[in-house]
Design a protein around this motif. Sequence first.
Motif, short mmCIF file in Angstrom:
data_model
loop_
_atom_site.label_atom_id
_atom_site.label_comp_id
_atom_site.label_asym_id
_atom_site.label_seq_id
_atom_site.Cartn_x
_atom_site.Cartn_y
_atom_site.Cartn_z
N LEU A 102 22.91 -4.55 89.42
CA LEU A 102 24.36 -4.88 89.43
C LEU A 102 25.11 -4.25 88.39
O LEU A 102 26.28 -3.88 88.59
CB LEU A 102 24.43 -6.59 89.67
CG LEU A 102 25.68 -7.09 90.13
CD1 LEU A 102 26.16 -6.59 91.44
CD2 LEU A 102 25.59 -8.38 89.92
N GLU A 103 24.66 -4.54 87.13
CA GLU A 103 25.68 -3.75 86.00
C GLU A 103 25.96 -2.37 86.18
O GLU A 103 26.68 -1.86 85.83
CB GLU A 103 24.85 -4.10 84.76
CG GLU A 103 25.49 -3.66 83.48
CD GLU A 103 24.79 -4.06 82.12
OE1 GLU A 103 25.23 -3.52 81.08
OE2 GLU A 103 23.78 -4.89 82.38
N GLN A 189 22.89 4.05 101.06
CA GLN A 189 23.79 4.11 102.52
C GLN A 189 25.41 3.65 102.11
O GLN A 189 26.30 4.34 102.20
CB GLN A 189 23.17 3.31 103.46
CG GLN A 189 23.98 3.63 104.80
CD GLN A 189 23.24 2.93 106.03
OE1 GLN A 189 22.58 1.93 105.67
NE2 GLN A 189 23.76 3.42 107.04
N ALA A 190 25.20 2.53 101.36
CA ALA A 190 26.70 1.91 100.89
C ALA A 190 27.31 2.88 100.09
O ALA A 190 28.60 3.10 100.36
CB ALA A 190 26.38 0.60 100.37
N VAL A 191 26.77 3.47 99.11
CA VAL A 191 27.41 4.39 98.19
C VAL A 191 27.79 5.78 98.94
O VAL A 191 29.05 6.15 98.44
CB VAL A 191 26.43 4.60 97.05
CG1 VAL A 191 27.15 5.57 96.18
CG2 VAL A 191 26.50 3.48 96.22
N GLU A 192 26.99 6.18 99.81
CA GLU A 192 27.21 7.40 100.48
C GLU A 192 28.66 7.18 101.38
O GLU A 192 29.20 8.07 101.41
CB GLU A 192 25.90 7.70 101.41
CG GLU A 192 26.27 8.96 102.19
CD GLU A 192 25.11 9.34 103.11
OE1 GLU A 192 25.24 10.06 103.70
OE2 GLU A 192 24.14 8.28 103.14
N MET A 196 31.44 1.01 97.69
CA MET A 196 30.66 0.15 96.25
C MET A 196 30.82 -1.12 96.38
O MET A 196 29.64 -1.81 96.14
CB MET A 196 31.44 0.79 95.33
CG MET A 196 30.79 0.42 93.72
SD MET A 196 29.14 1.29 93.67
CE MET A 196 29.51 2.76 93.70
N GLU A 197 31.64 -1.86 97.11
CA GLU A 197 31.61 -3.25 97.27
C GLU A 197 30.53 -3.79 98.19
O GLU A 197 30.10 -4.71 97.91
CB GLU A 197 32.95 -3.73 97.58
CG GLU A 197 34.35 -3.75 96.85
CD GLU A 197 33.81 -4.33 95.43
OE1 GLU A 197 33.42 -5.36 95.36
OE2 GLU A 197 34.11 -3.60 94.42
N GLN A 198 29.94 -3.21 99.04
CA GLN A 198 29.14 -3.34 99.94
C GLN A 198 27.73 -3.15 98.98
O GLN A 198 26.80 -3.92 99.19
CB GLN A 198 28.93 -2.18 101.13
CG GLN A 198 27.66 -2.83 102.12
CD GLN A 198 27.69 -3.90 102.58
OE1 GLN A 198 28.78 -4.96 102.67
NE2 GLN A 198 26.46 -4.40 102.96
N ALA A 199 27.66 -2.16 98.30
CA ALA A 199 26.34 -1.78 97.49
C ALA A 199 26.09 -3.17 96.40
O ALA A 199 25.04 -3.52 96.36
CB ALA A 199 26.70 -0.55 96.85
N LYS A 200 27.37 -3.62 96.06
CA LYS A 200 27.24 -4.61 95.13
C LYS A 200 26.91 -5.99 95.66
O LYS A 200 26.15 -6.98 95.13
CB LYS A 200 28.45 -4.76 94.42
CG LYS A 200 29.07 -3.66 93.48
CD LYS A 200 30.45 -3.97 92.64
CE LYS A 200 31.03 -2.90 92.02
NZ LYS A 200 32.29 -2.86 91.55
N LYS A 201 27.34 -6.13 97.03
CA LYS A 201 27.14 -7.08 97.87
C LYS A 201 25.47 -7.49 98.22
O LYS A 201 24.95 -8.32 98.03
CB LYS A 201 27.83 -7.30 99.22
CG LYS A 201 27.69 -8.67 99.91
CD LYS A 201 28.64 -8.55 101.04
CE LYS A 201 28.20 -9.85 101.85
NZ LYS A 201 26.82 -9.92 102.47
N VAL A 202 25.02 -6.14 98.56
CA VAL A 202 23.49 -6.09 98.89
C VAL A 202 22.62 -6.70 97.39
O VAL A 202 21.86 -7.39 97.56
CB VAL A 202 23.25 -4.74 99.29
CG1 VAL A 202 21.55 -4.50 99.32
CG2 VAL A 202 23.76 -4.35 100.38
N THR A 203 23.24 -6.13 96.56
CA THR A 203 22.38 -6.54 95.32
C THR A 203 22.58 -8.09 94.88
O THR A 203 21.80 -8.78 94.43
CB THR A 203 22.99 -5.64 94.13
OG1 THR A 203 22.79 -4.26 94.39
CG2 THR A 203 22.16 -5.96 92.71
#
Length: 234
Positions: A102-103, A189-192, A196-203
């Motif tokens: 996350l960081e 996939q989210a970053v692609e 970025m918010e989705q990637a953070k949400k997954v984490t």
Amino acid sequence: MPYYKPIEIARELHISTSALRHYESWGVVPAPERADNGYRLYTEIHLAYFRCLRAMFPGFGVAITCEVLRSIQKADMDAAFWLVNKEQANLQQEKVAADQTLELLENLDVSLPLNKKWRNRMTIGEVAAYTGVTTSAIRHWEKEGLLVLPRDPENGYRLFTPMDIRKILLIRTLRNTVYFLTSMKEIVQAVENQSMEQAKKVTADAIKSIHDRNRHQMFGVRRLVELCEVLELV
């Protein structure tokens, strides 16, 4: 010694009596005595085993729980407790890795280096040299579904675009912190997709799951200690 009917234990644990028989067949609960009519005669010890089993399942899983309770049946409390300790240590490592992920996502930079030349189509060897990632790692990530790479129709070689290179740089950055492959795929996939918010949400969701498992583990350990007390192992 008072006896419990199977239905009494089943009602307390919100399960069926067939589930009790199922657990018994696994060998993780001592076989009960039988009444003249063949009915099982469960005791306080059986109730403690069933409570412990049900409490440990969510945090430790079926396999570890069963291994722990088989050790307890052998009066090997130390073996049981070290199994539990190992699982808690593994969960702690997942928590550290999730926090680091996350960081990392807060400050993620997968831009292409300006001091290196690149072409619109590159071979796996060129990409390996460009990114500092071995060809075997790239092939492994493709096999795991992290990369979907087109092929040259004439020779079948992999062809890499700038987007593929960015994904490889991202995976290289995340591979030491992301704790299981499913999350890695979702994050990449989210970053692609520039989400970025989705990637953070997954984490963040993964971290919440770790918190839940930690609470379940603590409750399971409590029931395990109670079982040991009933058995006078402590």
